[in-house]
Write a protein that holds these residues in place. Sequence first.
Motif, mmCIF file in Angstrom:
data_model
loop_
_atom_site.group_PDB
_atom_site.id
_atom_site.type_symbol
_atom_site.label_atom_id
_atom_site.label_comp_id
_atom_site.label_asym_id
_atom_site.label_seq_id
_atom_site.Cartn_x
_atom_site.Cartn_y
_atom_site.Cartn_z
ATOM 1 N N ASP A 1 0.845 -1.188 0.000
ATOM 2 C CA ASP A 1 0.000 0.000 0.000
ATOM 3 C C ASP A 1 0.880 1.238 0.000
ATOM 4 O O ASP A 1 2.060 1.171 0.318
ATOM 5 C CB ASP A 1 -0.923 0.015 1.227
ATOM 6 N N ARG B 1 -5.488 8.061 -1.878
ATOM 7 C CA ARG B 1 -5.315 7.419 -0.565
ATOM 8 C C ARG B 1 -6.554 6.595 -0.218
ATOM 9 O O ARG B 1 -6.441 5.511 0.357
ATOM 10 C CB ARG B 1 -5.048 8.467 0.529
ATOM 11 N N GLU C 1 -6.273 3.281 -1.731
ATOM 12 C CA GLU C 1 -5.318 2.468 -0.967
ATOM 13 C C GLU C 1 -5.965 1.928 0.308
ATOM 14 O O GLU C 1 -5.750 0.775 0.689
ATOM 15 C CB GLU C 1 -4.065 3.285 -0.632
ATOM 16 N N ARG D 1 -8.088 -0.955 -0.590
ATOM 17 C CA ARG D 1 -7.266 -2.139 -0.890
ATOM 18 C C ARG D 1 -6.861 -2.839 0.415
ATOM 19 O O ARG D 1 -6.953 -4.061 0.534
ATOM 20 C CB ARG D 1 -6.019 -1.756 -1.681
ATOM 21 N N VAL D 2 -6.426 -2.058 1.399
ATOM 22 C CA VAL D 2 -6.025 -2.637 2.681
ATOM 23 C C VAL D 2 -7.224 -3.302 3.356
ATOM 24 O O VAL D 2 -7.110 -4.408 3.889
ATOM 25 C CB VAL D 2 -5.362 -1.577 3.591
ATOM 26 N N VAL E 1 1.615 -4.010 6.707
ATOM 27 C CA VAL E 1 1.263 -2.850 5.892
ATOM 28 C C VAL E 1 2.470 -1.922 5.843
ATOM 29 O O VAL E 1 3.362 -1.999 6.681
ATOM 30 C CB VAL E 1 0.038 -2.077 6.451
ATOM 31 N N CYS F 1 -8.203 1.972 8.750
ATOM 32 C CA CYS F 1 -7.968 0.545 8.495
ATOM 33 C C CYS F 1 -8.053 -0.267 9.785
ATOM 34 O O CYS F 1 -8.551 -1.401 9.773
ATOM 35 C CB CYS F 1 -6.618 0.351 7.812
#
Length: 183
Positions: A18, A28, A31, A34-35, A52, A78
């Motif tokens: 990431d 961002r 991203e 995605r995480v 990460v 996250c």
Amino acid sequence: KRKAFLLGLEINGTAVGDNFCEPDESKRAIEIERVKTWIECASKLGAPEMRVFGGKGVPDGYTEDDVTRWVSEALKECCEHASKYGVILAVENHGGFPEKAEQVLRILRMVDSKWIAANLDIGNFGKSDDPYKKIAAVAPYAVTCHIKVRISKNEEVDMKRVVSILRNANYSGYLPIEYEGKI
């Protein structure tokens, strides 16, 4: 997951690539999504932690404070998601950002969640004046630790010293070996 179990293997963690060091907030956000997706994958695999990164470094025209804020805010979001799936996010001191012990510790303090920890890579502090001091600073926050044979390009790791540091920090996780030398 089934294959690993039948082979007697435990999946202790997984990883995602990431980049939260992106000035564009919409990039961002991609991203972060995605995480979050990989957090769900880690949970399905039974992986209790997921590596990460902060990102690729400080972009031109921005400061370390800017990047620290972006990374911390993204990781907070996250971590909220990770808490729903029982996955600890392990931020690595990797080239780019964060790469210094102080940067890792600052991010951990700013995120302030029981769902974030460090992925201590002992070979990534080799550029510092005293890499063992940096390892000792991050070790108490580590949930996984990458072991390498070299602390820098020219110096082999003092494994007895590393193990002593980890024991003093009450580290009880795995020690995955990342071998980057010649065979």
